[in-house]
Design a protein around this motif. Structure first.
Motif, PDB file in Angstrom:
ATOM      1  N   ILE A  79     -26.701  -6.742  35.675  1.00  0.00           N
ATOM      2  CA  ILE A  79     -27.820  -7.422  35.024  1.00  0.00           C
ATOM      3  C   ILE A  79     -28.163  -8.723  35.751  1.00  0.00           C
ATOM      4  CG2 ILE A  79     -28.510  -8.615  32.900  1.00  0.00           C
ATOM      5  CD1 ILE A  79     -26.880  -6.416  31.387  1.00  0.00           C
ATOM      6  N   ALA A  80     -27.145  -9.465  36.166  1.00  0.00           N
ATOM      7  CA  ALA A  80     -27.378 -10.742  36.840  1.00  0.00           C
ATOM      8  C   ALA A  80     -28.031 -10.579  38.203  1.00  0.00           C
ATOM      9  CB  ALA A  80     -26.054 -11.498  36.988  1.00  0.00           C
ATOM     10  N   ASN A  81     -27.787  -9.452  38.857  1.00  0.00           N
ATOM     11  CA  ASN A  81     -28.287  -9.259  40.217  1.00  0.00           C
ATOM     12  C   ASN A  81     -29.495  -8.346  40.304  1.00  0.00           C
ATOM     13  OD1 ASN A  81     -26.330 -10.607  42.301  1.00  0.00           O
ATOM     14  ND2 ASN A  81     -25.049  -9.803  40.664  1.00  0.00           N
ATOM     15  N   GLY A  82     -29.935  -7.810  39.171  1.00  0.00           N
ATOM     16  CA  GLY A  82     -31.116  -6.957  39.184  1.00  0.00           C
ATOM     17  C   GLY A  82     -32.375  -7.771  39.449  1.00  0.00           C
ATOM     18  N   THR A  83     -33.243  -7.271  40.317  1.00  0.00           N
ATOM     19  CA  THR A  83     -34.491  -7.982  40.625  1.00  0.00           C
ATOM     20  C   THR A  83     -35.716  -7.094  40.409  1.00  0.00           C
ATOM     21  OG1 THR A  83     -34.223  -7.409  42.968  1.00  0.00           O
ATOM     22  CG2 THR A  83     -33.414  -9.571  42.271  1.00  0.00           C
ATOM     23  N   ALA A  84     -35.614  -5.836  40.783  1.00  0.00           N
ATOM     24  CA  ALA A  84     -36.756  -4.925  40.664  1.00  0.00           C
ATOM     25  C   ALA A  84     -36.904  -4.454  39.220  1.00  0.00           C
ATOM     26  CB  ALA A  84     -36.572  -3.723  41.591  1.00  0.00           C
ATOM     27  N   ALA A  85     -38.141  -4.143  38.837  1.00  0.00           N
ATOM     28  CA  ALA A  85     -38.410  -3.694  37.472  1.00  0.00           C
ATOM     29  C   ALA A  85     -37.615  -2.436  37.125  1.00  0.00           C
ATOM     30  CB  ALA A  85     -39.906  -3.442  37.293  1.00  0.00           C
ATOM     31  N   ASP A  86     -37.500  -1.505  38.072  1.00  0.00           N
ATOM     32  CA  ASP A  86     -36.741  -0.277  37.812  1.00  0.00           C
ATOM     33  C   ASP A  86     -35.268  -0.576  37.585  1.00  0.00           C
ATOM     34  OD1 ASP A  86     -39.005   1.255  37.979  1.00  0.00           O
ATOM     35  OD2 ASP A  86     -38.652   1.910  40.038  1.00  0.00           O
ATOM     36  N   GLN A  87     -34.719  -1.512  38.363  1.00  0.00           N
ATOM     37  CA  GLN A  87     -33.324  -1.902  38.159  1.00  0.00           C
ATOM     38  C   GLN A  87     -33.130  -2.479  36.766  1.00  0.00           C
ATOM     39  OE1 GLN A  87     -33.003  -4.648  41.518  1.00  0.00           O
ATOM     40  NE2 GLN A  87     -31.295  -3.428  42.291  1.00  0.00           N
ATOM     41  N   LEU A  88     -33.978  -3.415  36.423  1.00  0.00           N
ATOM     42  CA  LEU A  88     -33.834  -4.088  35.130  1.00  0.00           C
ATOM     43  C   LEU A  88     -33.979  -3.110  33.975  1.00  0.00           C
ATOM     44  CD1 LEU A  88     -35.825  -7.337  35.976  1.00  0.00           C
ATOM     45  CD2 LEU A  88     -33.336  -7.051  35.852  1.00  0.00           C
ATOM     46  N   ALA A  89     -34.892  -2.144  34.127  1.00  0.00           N
ATOM     47  CA  ALA A  89     -35.064  -1.131  33.081  1.00  0.00           C
ATOM     48  C   ALA A  89     -33.810  -0.265  32.965  1.00  0.00           C
ATOM     49  CB  ALA A  89     -36.287  -0.273  33.383  1.00  0.00           C
ATOM     50  N   ALA A  90     -33.227   0.104  34.107  1.00  0.00           N
ATOM     51  CA  ALA A  90     -32.011   0.924  34.093  1.00  0.00           C
ATOM     52  C   ALA A  90     -30.840   0.161  33.485  1.00  0.00           C
ATOM     53  CB  ALA A  90     -31.672   1.381  35.508  1.00  0.00           C
ATOM     54  N   PHE A  91     -30.679  -1.093  33.896  1.00  0.00           N
ATOM     55  CA  PHE A  91     -29.545  -1.871  33.403  1.00  0.00           C
ATOM     56  C   PHE A  91     -29.677  -2.166  31.909  1.00  0.00           C
ATOM     57  CE2 PHE A  91     -29.372  -3.793  37.945  1.00  0.00           C
ATOM     58  CZ  PHE A  91     -28.876  -2.591  38.428  1.00  0.00           C
ATOM     59  N   ALA A  92     -30.897  -2.228  31.404  1.00  0.00           N
ATOM     60  CA  ALA A  92     -31.116  -2.476  29.979  1.00  0.00           C
ATOM     61  C   ALA A  92     -30.605  -1.321  29.126  1.00  0.00           C
ATOM     62  CB  ALA A  92     -32.595  -2.726  29.707  1.00  0.00           C
ATOM     63  N   THR A  93     -30.411  -0.142  29.720  1.00  0.00           N
ATOM     64  CA  THR A  93     -29.901   0.999  28.958  1.00  0.00           C
ATOM     65  C   THR A  93     -28.386   0.976  28.816  1.00  0.00           C
ATOM     66  OG1 THR A  93     -29.533   2.507  30.845  1.00  0.00           O
ATOM     67  CG2 THR A  93     -31.777   2.405  29.930  1.00  0.00           C
ATOM     68  N   LEU A  94     -27.711   0.098  29.565  1.00  0.00           N
ATOM     69  CA  LEU A  94     -26.250   0.085  29.526  1.00  0.00           C
ATOM     70  C   LEU A  94     -25.755  -0.448  28.187  1.00  0.00           C
ATOM     71  CD1 LEU A  94     -25.525  -1.260  33.116  1.00  0.00           C
ATOM     72  CD2 LEU A  94     -25.176   1.077  32.276  1.00  0.00           C
ATOM     73  N   PRO A  95     -24.856   0.280  27.535  1.00  0.00           N
ATOM     74  CA  PRO A  95     -24.361  -0.174  26.225  1.00  0.00           C
ATOM     75  C   PRO A  95     -23.500  -1.427  26.360  1.00  0.00           C
ATOM     76  CG  PRO A  95     -23.123   1.742  26.989  1.00  0.00           C
ATOM     77  CD  PRO A  95     -24.235   1.544  27.964  1.00  0.00           C
ATOM     78  N   THR A  96     -23.428  -2.207  25.288  1.00  0.00           N
ATOM     79  CA  THR A  96     -22.571  -3.394  25.321  1.00  0.00           C
ATOM     80  C   THR A  96     -21.100  -3.008  25.222  1.00  0.00           C
ATOM     81  OG1 THR A  96     -22.898  -3.637  22.943  1.00  0.00           O
ATOM     82  CG2 THR A  96     -24.326  -4.931  24.395  1.00  0.00           C
ATOM     83  N   SER A  97     -20.800  -1.904  24.524  1.00  0.00           N
ATOM     84  CA  SER A  97     -19.405  -1.446  24.446  1.00  0.00           C
ATOM     85  C   SER A  97     -19.115  -0.533  25.635  1.00  0.00           C
ATOM     86  CB  SER A  97     -19.151  -0.713  23.135  1.00  0.00           C
ATOM     87  OG  SER A  97     -20.015   0.394  23.018  1.00  0.00           O
ATOM     88  N   ASP A  98     -17.880  -0.508  26.045  1.00  0.00           N
ATOM     89  CA  ASP A  98     -17.448   0.197  27.244  1.00  0.00           C
ATOM     90  C   ASP A  98     -17.471   1.716  27.051  1.00  0.00           C
ATOM     91  OD1 ASP A  98     -16.200   1.210  29.489  1.00  0.00           O
ATOM     92  OD2 ASP A  98     -14.340   0.088  29.210  1.00  0.00           O
ATOM     93  N   PRO A  99     -18.365   2.432  27.722  1.00  0.00           N
ATOM     94  CA  PRO A  99     -18.412   3.890  27.556  1.00  0.00           C
ATOM     95  C   PRO A  99     -17.260   4.605  28.250  1.00  0.00           C
ATOM     96  CG  PRO A  99     -20.012   3.224  29.190  1.00  0.00           C
ATOM     97  CD  PRO A  99     -19.430   1.959  28.624  1.00  0.00           C
ATOM     98  N   THR A 100     -16.516   3.885  29.098  1.00  0.00           N
ATOM     99  CA  THR A 100     -15.386   4.512  29.809  1.00  0.00           C
ATOM    100  C   THR A 100     -14.075   4.352  29.054  1.00  0.00           C
ATOM    101  OG1 THR A 100     -14.708   2.578  31.132  1.00  0.00           O
ATOM    102  CG2 THR A 100     -16.531   3.940  31.984  1.00  0.00           C
ATOM    103  N   ASN A 101     -14.107   3.633  27.924  1.00  0.00           N
ATOM    104  CA  ASN A 101     -12.892   3.408  27.118  1.00  0.00           C
ATOM    105  C   ASN A 101     -11.766   2.777  27.923  1.00  0.00           C
ATOM    106  OD1 ASN A 101     -13.945   4.534  24.669  1.00  0.00           O
ATOM    107  ND2 ASN A 101     -13.764   6.544  25.634  1.00  0.00           N
ATOM    108  N   GLY A 102     -12.094   1.703  28.622  1.00  0.00           N
ATOM    109  CA  GLY A 102     -11.063   0.953  29.335  1.00  0.00           C
ATOM    110  C   GLY A 102     -10.822   1.401  30.760  1.00  0.00           C
ATOM    111  N   GLY A 103     -11.740   2.161  31.342  1.00  0.00           N
ATOM    112  CA  GLY A 103     -11.586   2.610  32.721  1.00  0.00           C
ATOM    113  C   GLY A 103     -11.652   1.463  33.718  1.00  0.00           C
ATOM    114  N   VAL A 104     -11.184   1.739  34.919  1.00  0.00           N
ATOM    115  CA  VAL A 104     -11.171   0.760  36.005  1.00  0.00           C
ATOM    116  C   VAL A 104     -12.293   1.093  36.973  1.00  0.00           C
ATOM    117  CG1 VAL A 104      -9.863  -0.092  37.985  1.00  0.00           C
ATOM    118  CG2 VAL A 104      -8.688   0.364  35.827  1.00  0.00           C
TER     119      VAL A 104
END
Length: 202
Positions: A79-104
């Motif tokens: 989110i901090a490094n997104g600049t293009a509109a498509d990037q920002l739109a994609a990153f906005a879909t990322l959930p706040t909770s970890d979908p990997t359940n603690g993955g590395v």
């Protein structure tokens, strides 16, 4: 972006057209990616990071190890490094909770640099790529010509391996280059249907 290529001594025996093809790819990638970072990638001919290319492989790559990162760190960095509109739109879909359940997140140094997690001009090696000598007579080195029958397009192979070092890989919690239960950033953008994230092979 600036890709700094360091040729291993093995590349001294490569055809001159090999280095021309590498330079062609580097110029394409430098222009396509605008992150203000320098990537240091070693290139071998018949070997990758000192080990012979596996039989029947056209090329191989290895990412240099970056620290283990958790999902929150990766999400915040995207989110901090997104600049293009498509990037920002994609990153906005990322959930706040970890979908990997603690993955590395086993992302490698090059991608960590691009995300601002490692110094942009750090001089350590970020990865290694190597290309088959056994296919030398079958390589098509011309970047703008369609390869002939029974030829392999070396420009495409170089693009493939360098972009793997840059982070184009999917791990899905099954494998990692350096850590078990490894995940890659592309794993977060796999979908089985519109809006339905799919974090498993298939």
């Amino acid at each position: 972006m600036q890709i700094n290529i360091v040729y291993d001594s093995s590349a001294n025996s490569a055809p001159a057209a090999f280095k021309t093809a590498v330079a062609y790819v580097v110029n394409l990638l430098d222009a396509a990616f605008t992150n203000n970072v320098t990537l240091n990638i070693h290139v071998g001919w018949g070997e990758v990071n000192g080990s012979p290319i596996t039989s029947n492989d056209l090329g191989e790559s290895e990412e240099a190890e970056a620290p283990r990162y958790g999902y929150a760190t990766i999400r915040d960095a995207l989110i901090a490094n997104g600049t293009a509109a498509d990037q920002l739109a994609a990153f906005a879909t990322l959930p706040t909770s970890d979908p990997t359940n603690g993955g590395v997140f086993d992302i490698g140094r090059a991608e960590a640099k691009a995300l601002g997690l490692i110094g942009a001009n750090d001089t350590a090696v970020d990865g290694w790529v190597g290309f088959s000598t056994s296919a030398e007579t079958d390589w098509s080195f011309n970047p703008t010509a369609v390869p002939g029958a029974n030829q392999y397009y070396i420009v495409g192979s170089i693009e493939h391996e360098i972009t793997e070092v840059m982070g184009r890989d999917s791990l899905l919690g099954v494998k990692g280059e350096h850590y078990s239960n490894g995940w890659g950033v592309p794993d977060l953008f796999r979908f089985s249907a519109p809006g339905v994230r799919e974090l498993a092979a298939g």
